[in-house]
Design a protein around this motif. Structure first.
Motif, short mmCIF file in Angstrom:
data_model
loop_
_atom_site.label_atom_id
_atom_site.label_comp_id
_atom_site.label_asym_id
_atom_site.label_seq_id
_atom_site.Cartn_x
_atom_site.Cartn_y
_atom_site.Cartn_z
N LEU A 145 -10.14 -4.91 -3.53
CA LEU A 145 -10.49 -4.38 -5.40
C LEU A 145 -10.09 -6.49 -5.72
N GLY A 146 -9.00 -6.88 -5.43
CA GLY A 146 -8.92 -8.31 -6.82
C GLY A 146 -10.05 -8.97 -5.25
N ILE A 147 -9.05 -9.72 -4.17
CA ILE A 147 -9.95 -9.80 -3.40
C ILE A 147 -11.31 -10.11 -3.49
N LEU A 148 -12.23 -8.97 -3.28
CA LEU A 148 -13.64 -8.75 -3.51
C LEU A 148 -14.47 -9.28 -4.47
N LEU A 149 -13.46 -8.34 -5.62
CA LEU A 149 -13.64 -9.03 -6.89
C LEU A 149 -14.28 -10.71 -6.88
N LEU A 150 -12.97 -11.08 -6.58
CA LEU A 150 -13.06 -12.88 -6.12
C LEU A 150 -14.44 -13.48 -5.77
N ILE A 151 -14.35 -12.94 -4.38
CA ILE A 151 -14.82 -13.14 -3.97
C ILE A 151 -16.88 -13.02 -4.60
N ALA A 152 -16.85 -11.93 -4.96
CA ALA A 152 -18.17 -11.80 -6.17
C ALA A 152 -18.61 -12.95 -7.00
N GLY B 18 -5.97 -13.63 3.70
CA GLY B 18 -6.21 -13.41 2.26
C GLY B 18 -4.93 -14.08 1.35
N VAL B 19 -4.36 -15.07 2.04
CA VAL B 19 -3.69 -16.47 1.33
C VAL B 19 -4.67 -17.67 1.80
N GLY B 20 -4.83 -17.30 2.77
CA GLY B 20 -5.94 -18.83 2.96
C GLY B 20 -7.08 -18.36 1.79
N ILE B 21 -7.85 -17.49 1.45
CA ILE B 21 -8.90 -18.08 0.75
C ILE B 21 -7.97 -18.56 -0.22
N VAL B 22 -7.33 -17.83 -1.52
CA VAL B 22 -6.85 -18.38 -1.85
C VAL B 22 -6.11 -19.64 -1.97
N ILE B 23 -5.32 -20.00 -1.14
CA ILE B 23 -5.39 -22.03 -1.34
C ILE B 23 -6.61 -22.60 -0.91
N SER B 24 -7.49 -22.04 0.00
CA SER B 24 -8.59 -22.80 -0.27
C SER B 24 -9.69 -23.13 -1.12
N LEU B 25 -9.29 -21.75 -2.14
CA LEU B 25 -10.28 -22.21 -3.63
C LEU B 25 -8.87 -22.74 -4.07
N LEU B 26 -8.40 -23.56 -4.15
CA LEU B 26 -7.41 -24.17 -4.69
C LEU B 26 -7.87 -25.29 -4.24
N ILE B 27 -7.39 -25.87 -2.99
CA ILE B 27 -7.88 -27.20 -2.36
C ILE B 27 -9.55 -27.05 -2.93
N GLU B 28 -10.06 -26.39 -2.96
CA GLU B 28 -11.48 -26.84 -3.41
C GLU B 28 -11.53 -27.41 -4.47
N MET B 29 -10.62 -26.64 -5.83
CA MET B 29 -10.60 -27.08 -6.94
C MET B 29 -10.37 -28.04 -7.40
N TYR B 30 -8.97 -28.56 -6.69
CA TYR B 30 -8.52 -29.59 -6.73
C TYR B 30 -7.97 -31.14 -6.44
N SER B 31 -8.78 -30.84 -4.79
CA SER B 31 -8.93 -31.47 -4.10
C SER B 31 -10.53 -32.38 -4.03
N LYS B 32 -10.61 -33.80 -3.84
CA LYS B 32 -11.51 -34.75 -3.88
C LYS B 32 -12.42 -34.01 -2.01
#
Lengths: 165, 476
Positions: A145-152, B18-32
């Motif tokens: 659910l945490g990931i779901l909210l992040l994606i939303a 799941g980790v890939g999503i978070v890492i991709s998000l961080l890269i998108e935020m901080y890398s040009k």
């Protein structure tokens, strides 16, 4: 008919009548205001069923958060664009057939089912057991659910992004 | 909770994405330079998850106290999802640059959609099915409208969102009624008591609503109205993902119902429903596709008819159908991803070059693209010895074993109709002169993706036993 039944029907009527107004009124601000009563009615039903936590969340999130945002959204956007937001009812006959068929099946099921009665005692509070279950048996769902909210959130930001011309 | 390191190792595909999503998000935020890094991270994540699943296919376990199944049947689905997504990522690198929508969130959303599908395929709890479905759907709603400057893309996103939310409503209502009868959300205990529950009309209505909701997601006939517009309007790579892996994920849930009636030797109560849906989808999809001039729209109607062929298996409801559907899904995924990959190479901005006429004379301009497109069209039409033929063959065999020979006959009839519009494209590419000069830029990664899909389609066609034995080893 005891007092419990009377309160139930009261909330049910409030929910249904205001929901009918939401879809039938032409003014979008009025529709938003009627939606408040629908959400209140549903919250009342939750609490009546012993789901106190969900009832409170319903009021906090839907009435307190989403509806206020909705009203702000309507007030801030309806004068900016010259596009008139059309609201009305079309395709009444096919909709009546579809909804009638669906409602007919549901009512038939409702009447012909022997309903089980829940154990009589309503718990004093559900927040404790709900929290415990969420972090033990359903911990994977909690994480997802945490990931779901992040994606939303990412999706909403992506839709709202202004493209460079 | 996973008790030891071995259990954590088994659910590594989910963790890595799941980790890939978070890492991709961080890269998108901080890398040009995030637009150039993110495709490779997603590619690594998908290839790792796909390969890991298929290696650990025999280690079948249920984790988190009856929540998530890893290994076995879900492993095959995870393989299809991840390899399909990896191929589409290769296509996307060039494609989304054409539309100037190469933002990092594109890759993040694809990863989350795949995570949702993996959760759906491995779910052992009704809540897990729902959360997986939402993870997938919400990502797809946004992805459908990723080309924001194109109005048809916005239209597709809105249509998909409204009808998708409507279908989700059916599913949730169905889940509520199912829970009302069973008093449990565990899929296994519902399956064990399936024959007792089915005597209760409330359970049947709940299950029917659940199935209707998923009929929307697999794009079967009476619930298909969103398909042509959404498939045509969305970005081509996203359409490729939606029409293949998205459909596979929805089928992975419908297969749970099939396994319930298999285990209980219960005459499938929904066989008539699936038989009707299968017949209507096959015929409607094949007949309407003939009239289409736009290639994406034609493939949308072909996707409706393919949902029909697979629904034959659901109606047959025997163990042959079970493996047949999984084989069909794998074959369909790779041939359709290949076809959409080629469309995405030839397409130019603002939907240019997606009509049939743009493909006229392609064989002289790019023999390799024309050859692969013909291969995918032959496979989709079900011409032996390609993967599509064996998919249809196994499903039709299962229908005959279940005394539904008429359904198999309708299927063959519909395949014959569909040969017309698949081969028409081949005729355009080889036997027509091009009317306008399209300048063709073939990206090397896109070409690689097309070639890999082509090899898989040929391989599954020449030695179908390799895949079928793998499926059979986990189904029993």
């Amino acid at each position: 008919m005891n007092i419990y039944d009377i309160i139930f029907y009261l909330f049910a009527i409030v929910t249904l009548v205001s929901a009918a107004f939401v879809v039938s009124t032409k003014n979008i601000v009025h529709a938003a205001f009627f939606l408040i009563f629908t959400f209140f009615g549903v919250a009342g039903l939750y609490i009546l069923l012993g789901a106190d936590f969900i009832g409170v969340v319903q009021i906090l999130v839907y009435v307190g958060g989403i509806l206020i945002l909705l009203l702000f959204g309507v007030m801030l956007t309806n004068k900016i664009t010259n596009v008139e937001i059309r609201s009305g009812t079309t395709q009444i006959v096919p909709a009546l057939i579809g909804v009638g068929l669906f409602a007919g099946i549901l009512v038939l099921t409702m009447v012909s089912t022997e309903w089980k009665s829940a154990p009589g005692e309503i718990p004093f509070t559900t927040a404790y057991s709900l929290g415990k279950v969420l972090l033990t048996d359903f911990v994977l769902i909690f994480e997802l659910l945490g990931i779901l909210l992040l994606i939303a959130l990412i999706g909403a930001a992506s839709i709202a992004r202004r493209e460079k011309e | 909770m996973p008790q030891n390191s071995q259990e954590i190792l088994l659910m590594l595909p989910h963790v890595v994405i799941g980790v890939g999503i978070v890492i991709s998000l961080l890269i998108e935020m901080y890398s040009k330079k995030s637009e150039t890094i993110l495709p490779w991270i997603s590619l690594f994540v998908f290839v790792f998850a796909g390969v890991h699943s298929i290696i650990n296919i025999s280690a079948n376990q249920i984790l988190f106290g009856g929540m998530l199944e890893v290994g076995g049947k879900p492993a095959i689905f995870n393989f299809i999802f991840n390899i399909g997504a990896a191929l589409l990522i290769l296509n996307s690198i060039d494609y989304i640059k054409k539309y100037e929508s190469n933002h990092g969130e594109y890759y993040i959303l694809i990863q989350s959609a795949i995570l949702g599908m993996m959760v759906m395929a491995g779910s052992k709890d009704i809540f897990m099915i729902f959360i997986g479905l939402e993870l997938m759907s919400i990502a797809f709603y946004v992805l459908a409208g990723i080309n924001k400057k194109k109005s048809s893309s916005n239209e597709a996103a809105l249509k998909y969102f409204l009808l998708g939310a409507f279908a989700t409503g059916f599913i949730v209502y169905g889940i509520a009624l199912i829970y009302g009868v069973s008093s449990t959300t565990s899929v296994d205990s519902i399956i064990q008591n399936f024959s007792t529950f089915t005597q209760n009309i409330l359970f049947i209505v709940g299950l029917l609503l659940f199935i209707i909701g998923f009929s929307f997601k697999i794009a079967a006939f009476p619930f298909h109205m969103w398909v042509p517009d959404v498939y045509q309007g969305s970005a081509t790579t996203v359409t490729g993902l939606m029409s293949t892996t998205g459909k596979t994920a929805a089928f992975s849930v419908l297969l749970i119902i099939l396994s319930a009636s298999l285990i209980n030797y219960n005459i499938d109560i929904f066989a008539p429903y699936f038989a009707v849906i299968a017949t209507l989808s096959m015929l409607y999809g094949s007949i309407v596709a003939i009239a289409q001039k736009n290639l994406k729209r034609m493939l949308a109607y072909s996707s409706i008819s393919h949902a029909g062929y697979m629904a034959i298996g659901l109606a047959a409801a025997n163990s042959e159908a079970f493996s047949g559907i999984i084989f069909y899904l794998a074959a369909y995924t790779f041939m359709n991803i290949g076809a959409f990959g080629i469309i995405s190479i030839i397409e130019k901005q603002n939907d240019a070059n997606t009509d049939l006429t743009a493909y006229a004379g392609l064989a002289s301009k790019s023999p390799i693209l024309a050859a692969f497109m013909s291969l995918f069209m032959f496979a989709l039409a079900g011409i032996p010895p390609l993967a599509g033929f064996f998919g249809k063959y196994y499903v039709f065999i299962s229908a005959i074993e279940a005394d539904l020979t008429w359904l198999a006959v309708v299927g063959v009839f519909s395949s014959v109709i569909s040969v017309y519009f698949y081969l028409r494209l081949v005729v355009y590419m080889y036997f027509k002169e091009s009317e306008k000069d399209i300048d063709l830029h073939i990206d090397k990664y896109s070409l690689l993706s097309v070639v890999v899909s082509g090899i898989l389609v040929i391989y599954f066609g020449i030695s179908p036993d390799s895949l079928l034995n793998l499926i059979l080893s986990v189904v029993n």
